[in-house]
Write an enzyme that holds these catalytic residues in place. Structure first.
Site, PDB file in Angstrom:
ATOM      1  N   LEU A  13      45.981  37.991  51.771  1.00  0.00           N
ATOM      2  CA  LEU A  13      46.367  38.779  52.958  1.00  0.00           C
ATOM      3  C   LEU A  13      45.124  39.271  53.694  1.00  0.00           C
ATOM      4  O   LEU A  13      44.085  39.551  53.097  1.00  0.00           O
ATOM      5  CB  LEU A  13      47.259  39.956  52.565  1.00  0.00           C
ATOM      6  CG  LEU A  13      46.734  41.057  51.651  1.00  0.00           C
ATOM      7  CD1 LEU A  13      45.891  42.068  52.408  1.00  0.00           C
ATOM      8  CD2 LEU A  13      47.903  41.756  51.007  1.00  0.00           C
TER       9      LEU A  13
ATOM     10  N   ALA B 115      36.246  30.409  47.303  1.00  0.00           N
ATOM     11  CA  ALA B 115      35.921  29.325  48.233  1.00  0.00           C
ATOM     12  C   ALA B 115      36.565  29.562  49.593  1.00  0.00           C
ATOM     13  O   ALA B 115      35.923  29.393  50.634  1.00  0.00           O
ATOM     14  CB  ALA B 115      36.385  27.986  47.657  1.00  0.00           C
TER      15      ALA B 115
ATOM     16  N   ASN C  30      37.425  32.390  51.043  1.00  0.00           N
ATOM     17  CA  ASN C  30      36.719  33.444  51.774  1.00  0.00           C
ATOM     18  C   ASN C  30      35.338  32.979  52.234  1.00  0.00           C
ATOM     19  O   ASN C  30      34.894  33.323  53.326  1.00  0.00           O
ATOM     20  CB  ASN C  30      36.610  34.713  50.928  1.00  0.00           C
ATOM     21  CG  ASN C  30      37.875  35.557  51.039  1.00  0.00           C
ATOM     22  OD1 ASN C  30      38.673  35.352  51.945  1.00  0.00           O
ATOM     23  ND2 ASN C  30      38.064  36.483  50.130  1.00  0.00           N
TER      24      ASN C  30
ATOM     25  N   CYS D  38      35.969  41.908  51.484  1.00  0.00           N
ATOM     26  CA  CYS D  38      35.950  40.649  50.730  1.00  0.00           C
ATOM     27  C   CYS D  38      34.779  39.721  51.023  1.00  0.00           C
ATOM     28  O   CYS D  38      34.143  39.225  50.094  1.00  0.00           O
ATOM     29  CB  CYS D  38      37.236  39.873  50.990  1.00  0.00           C
ATOM     30  SG  CYS D  38      38.662  40.632  50.238  1.00  0.00           S
TER      31      CYS D  38
ATOM     32  N   ARG E 217      35.412  49.430  55.143  1.00  0.00           N
ATOM     33  CA  ARG E 217      34.558  48.853  54.105  1.00  0.00           C
ATOM     34  C   ARG E 217      33.709  47.718  54.681  1.00  0.00           C
ATOM     35  O   ARG E 217      34.238  46.802  55.290  1.00  0.00           O
ATOM     36  CB  ARG E 217      35.418  48.380  52.931  1.00  0.00           C
ATOM     37  CG  ARG E 217      36.090  49.559  52.233  1.00  0.00           C
ATOM     38  CD  ARG E 217      36.973  49.149  51.090  1.00  0.00           C
ATOM     39  NE  ARG E 217      38.128  48.405  51.516  1.00  0.00           N
ATOM     40  CZ  ARG E 217      39.022  47.881  50.680  1.00  0.00           C
ATOM     41  NH1 ARG E 217      38.873  48.042  49.374  1.00  0.00           N
ATOM     42  NH2 ARG E 217      40.058  47.225  51.135  1.00  0.00           N
TER      43      ARG E 217
HETATM   44  C1  UDX Z   1      39.842  38.325  54.611  1.00  0.00           C
HETATM   45  C2  UDX Z   1      40.582  36.996  54.514  1.00  0.00           C
HETATM   46  O1  UDX Z   1      40.980  36.580  55.840  1.00  0.00           O
HETATM   47  C3  UDX Z   1      41.781  37.116  53.597  1.00  0.00           C
HETATM   48  O2  UDX Z   1      42.425  35.866  53.462  1.00  0.00           O
HETATM   49  C4  UDX Z   1      41.306  37.625  52.239  1.00  0.00           C
HETATM   50  O3  UDX Z   1      42.391  37.802  51.373  1.00  0.00           O
HETATM   51  C5  UDX Z   1      40.559  38.933  52.394  1.00  0.00           C
HETATM   52  O4  UDX Z   1      39.479  38.766  53.316  1.00  0.00           O
HETATM   53  P1  UDX Z   1      40.160  40.584  55.963  1.00  0.00           P
HETATM   54  O5  UDX Z   1      38.810  40.934  55.443  1.00  0.00           O
HETATM   55  O6  UDX Z   1      41.244  41.592  55.823  1.00  0.00           O
HETATM   56  O7  UDX Z   1      40.697  39.258  55.248  1.00  0.00           O
HETATM   57  O8  UDX Z   1      40.049  40.258  57.522  1.00  0.00           O
HETATM   58  P2  UDX Z   1      39.681  38.974  58.402  1.00  0.00           P
HETATM   59  O9  UDX Z   1      40.693  38.865  59.460  1.00  0.00           O
HETATM   60  O10 UDX Z   1      39.436  37.778  57.587  1.00  0.00           O
HETATM   61  O11 UDX Z   1      38.321  39.427  59.115  1.00  0.00           O
HETATM   62  C6  UDX Z   1      37.128  39.650  58.400  1.00  0.00           C
HETATM   63  C7  UDX Z   1      36.002  40.001  59.340  1.00  0.00           C
HETATM   64  O12 UDX Z   1      35.623  38.883  60.139  1.00  0.00           O
HETATM   65  C8  UDX Z   1      36.344  41.114  60.341  1.00  0.00           C
HETATM   66  O13 UDX Z   1      35.246  41.983  60.479  1.00  0.00           O
HETATM   67  C9  UDX Z   1      36.610  40.353  61.630  1.00  0.00           C
HETATM   68  O14 UDX Z   1      36.388  41.140  62.773  1.00  0.00           O
HETATM   69  C10 UDX Z   1      35.586  39.238  61.511  1.00  0.00           C
HETATM   70  N1  UDX Z   1      35.915  38.056  62.320  1.00  0.00           N
HETATM   71  C11 UDX Z   1      37.066  37.358  62.073  1.00  0.00           C
HETATM   72  C12 UDX Z   1      35.028  37.619  63.310  1.00  0.00           C
HETATM   73  O15 UDX Z   1      33.975  38.223  63.536  1.00  0.00           O
HETATM   74  N2  UDX Z   1      35.348  36.487  64.039  1.00  0.00           N
HETATM   75  C13 UDX Z   1      36.487  35.769  63.813  1.00  0.00           C
HETATM   76  O16 UDX Z   1      36.694  34.758  64.499  1.00  0.00           O
HETATM   77  C14 UDX Z   1      37.373  36.217  62.801  1.00  0.00           C
HETATM   78  P1  ADP Z   2      41.680  46.609  46.997  1.00  0.00           P
HETATM   79  O1  ADP Z   2      41.218  46.469  48.420  1.00  0.00           O
HETATM   80  O2  ADP Z   2      41.226  45.459  46.134  1.00  0.00           O
HETATM   81  O3  ADP Z   2      43.137  46.880  46.874  1.00  0.00           O
HETATM   82  P2  ADP Z   2      41.089  49.439  46.559  1.00  0.00           P
HETATM   83  O4  ADP Z   2      39.774  50.073  46.300  1.00  0.00           O
HETATM   84  O5  ADP Z   2      41.800  49.735  47.849  1.00  0.00           O
HETATM   85  O6  ADP Z   2      40.880  47.862  46.375  1.00  0.00           O
HETATM   86  O7  ADP Z   2      42.111  49.815  45.387  1.00  0.00           O
HETATM   87  C1  ADP Z   2      41.825  49.767  44.047  1.00  0.00           C
HETATM   88  C2  ADP Z   2      42.537  50.941  43.359  1.00  0.00           C
HETATM   89  O8  ADP Z   2      42.434  50.750  41.953  1.00  0.00           O
HETATM   90  C3  ADP Z   2      41.941  52.327  43.651  1.00  0.00           C
HETATM   91  O9  ADP Z   2      42.935  53.155  44.217  1.00  0.00           O
HETATM   92  C4  ADP Z   2      41.500  52.865  42.243  1.00  0.00           C
HETATM   93  O10 ADP Z   2      41.745  54.246  42.093  1.00  0.00           O
HETATM   94  C5  ADP Z   2      42.405  52.043  41.322  1.00  0.00           C
HETATM   95  N1  ADP Z   2      41.895  51.908  39.942  1.00  0.00           N
HETATM   96  C6  ADP Z   2      40.658  51.532  39.525  1.00  0.00           C
HETATM   97  N2  ADP Z   2      40.600  51.492  38.177  1.00  0.00           N
HETATM   98  C7  ADP Z   2      41.842  51.833  37.710  1.00  0.00           C
HETATM   99  C8  ADP Z   2      42.432  51.968  36.406  1.00  0.00           C
HETATM  100  N3  ADP Z   2      41.734  51.706  35.284  1.00  0.00           N
HETATM  101  N4  ADP Z   2      43.723  52.365  36.324  1.00  0.00           N
HETATM  102  C9  ADP Z   2      44.447  52.611  37.444  1.00  0.00           C
HETATM  103  N5  ADP Z   2      43.953  52.496  38.699  1.00  0.00           N
HETATM  104  C10 ADP Z   2      42.667  52.111  38.840  1.00  0.00           C
END
Ligand code: UDX
Ligand code: ADP
Length: 480
Positions: free
Chosen positions: A159, A218, A220, A272, A342
């Protein structure tokens, strides 16, 4: 009734489990987290993450077959399928620092599962992890099993934030990796049956564990590589007078290449891309493949270059100094339609401008002042640790203020920088913004959202990534 527990109520765990509960009324889903404040928020009217469509799905299932709880142990013990969706930060010290994934949270979740499990469990890797993590987790579980059978599956999440609910409802594909033993295949079938409630079976791809883990890294890496490729072209466009939007359009018309993910920008962000590529680099190095590692490392290096180039454009065009000058930053989230910051490129750009002593006024419709303060005070790679939730260092905020709208941010500013492509920035009254600014009024579009010609007509000196340069900037020293 199948019982599912998800450890980690974050950006991945929350929306994914909400969709499973929504599509599978006969499955009971409990999302657990060690963070009481996160769980409280999931149980309130103000969910801890902003994601279009999420509120409605959560409201329709919460307290029916979707629950949020801090009672991690009880719900693990009670469930047949346990998703692990905890954070996997980049290591900041020790072996692999700055590249390898820190599996501390994953390991503690695995040990907790081993500790409390009294019946057989299917443990599903949901967070992105290095290849062969499943093997390590399997060892932790089996060495502490007390006779319980654990099957590990890899079910990576694809996603994207801002479109998460659509991505979950209509995914391009679902991957399930498992052991090629009868028990492993039985576990794969059990998870497949959950997804098959709303996803056509031919889109649910099963494979071996390592293929599934690597496919996520891969995918990503390929996506990020496209952005770094077009961003590298944007620098050449600026140098030659070509227009990156036209180049991207022409290139994307080739059906072998395709048009998506070719928008030049100030750089990619998000939790990511950088993390997964660094992880891939580390895995390549560990496997004696330095050429492959260097190839992928370059994707991150171009991304850093693009952010540095942007800062240099701003400073160089404003008479080589932004010291004491107010600069409006429009957008702070890493992309539109999310409050997530992030690895947002806005952090590096703001830090670059602050390094030159600028006064920043930041406006973002979804990001709080507190979050901005924390982000600008956090060390590289530290953002994915729960310690990140500690209060802001008040000294870090001195030269940064949060504005409540774009007009307030730009009032009295020397320059405006667009960092996020929020739709509202396309329709701002730029004449009004221009009238309220110091002159000459500079505009730097890091997302190619504004109409360059229209803004130049108003009187702005405009820089837009990869677009033909304003005459003002042509003779300045080459950027970055
Ligand atoms: C990404 C992957 O798309 C998703 O499949 C994976 O599970 C998690 O990482 P996300 O990080 O939520 O998702 O957003 P994404 O839409 O991929 O954008 C990532 C970054 O690239 C953003 O900062 C976006 O602004 C930038 N981007 C995207 C560009 O600069 N140009 C583009 O053409 C597309
Ligand atoms: P993602 O984007 O991968 O979902 P997040 O940082 O948003 O990552 O979420 C990860 C969550 O996992 C955080 O809310 C954190 O508190 C929780 N977490 C980390 N370690 C544990 C654990 N051992 N048990 C339960 N929750 C945990």
């Amino acid at each position: 009734m199948v019982k599912i527990c998800c450890i980690g109520a974050g950006y991945v765990g929350g929306p994914t489990m909400a969709m499973i509960a929504y599509k599978c009324p006969d499955v009971q889903v409990v999302v657990v987290d060690i963070s009481a404040s996160r769980i409280n928020a999931w149980n309130s009217d103000h969910l801890p993450i902003f994601e279009p469509g999420l509120d409605d799905v959560v409201k329709s299932c919460r307290n029916k077959n979707l629950f949020f709880s801090t009672d991690v142990e009880a719900h693990i013990a009670d469930s047949e399928i346990i998703f692990v969706s905890v954070n996997t930060p980049t290591k900041t010290r020790g072996l692999g620092a700055g590249k390898a994934a820190d599996l501390t949270y994953w390991e503690s979740a695995a040990r907790m599962i081993a500790d409390v499990a009294k019946t057989d469990k299917i443990v599903v890797e949901k967070s992105t992890v290095p290849v062969k993590t499943a093997e390590a987790i399997e060892k932790i579980l089996t060495h502490n099993s007390k006779g319980v059978n654990f099957q590990i599956l890899s079910n990576p999440e694809f996603l994207a934030e801002g479109t998460a609910m659509d991505d979950l409802a209509k995914p391009d594909r679902v991957l399930i990796g498992g052991r090629e033993t009868p028990q492993g295949q039985k576990a794969v079938a059990a998870l497949k049956a959950v997804y098959a409630k709303w996803i056509p079976e031919n889109q649910i791809i099963t494979m071996n564990l390592w293929s599934a883990e690597l496919s996520k890294l891969a995918a990503n890496a390929f996506l990020a590589q496209r952005i770094s490729s077009i961003n590298a072209m944007s620098a050449l466009c600026e140098a030659t007078g070509a227009d990156v939007t036209e180049v991207a359009y022409a290139v994307g018309k080739d059906t072998r290449i395709g048009s998506r993910f070719l928008n030049a920008s100030v750089g990619f962000g998000g939790s990511c891309f950088q993390k997964d590529i660094l992880n891939l680099v580390y895995i390549c190095e560990c496997n004696g493949l330095p050429e492959v590692a260097n190839y992928w490392r370059q994707v991150v290096q171009i991304n850093d270059y693009q952010k540095a180039r942007f800062v240099n454009r701003v400073v160089a065009s404003m008479f080589n100094t932004v010291s004491g000058k107010k600069i409006a930053v429009l957008g702070f989230a890493f992309k539109k339609d999310t409050g997530d910051t992030r690895e947002t490129p806005a952090i590096d750009v703001c830090l670059g401008l602050l390094g030159d002593k600028a006064q920043l006024s930041i406006y973002d419709p979804q990001v709080t002042e507190d979050q901005i303060g924390r982000d600008l005070a956090t060390n590289k790679f530290d953002w994915d640790h729960p310690a990140h939730l500690v209060p802001t260092d008040p000294t870090a905020k001195k030269s940064v203020t949060k504005a409540s709208n774009a007009y307030e941010a730009a009032k009295g500013a020397h320059g405006v920088c667009i960092m996020t492509e929020w739709d509202e920035f396309k329709t701002l009254d730029y004449q009004k913004i221009y009238d309220g600014m110091e002159k000459p009024a500079f505009f730097y579009d890091g997302r190619n959202v504004i109409n360059v010609e229209a803004l130049r007509k108003i009187g702005f000196i405009v820089y837009s990534v990869g677009k033909p340069l304003d005459p003002w900037m042509k003779d300045l020293p080459a950027a970055a």
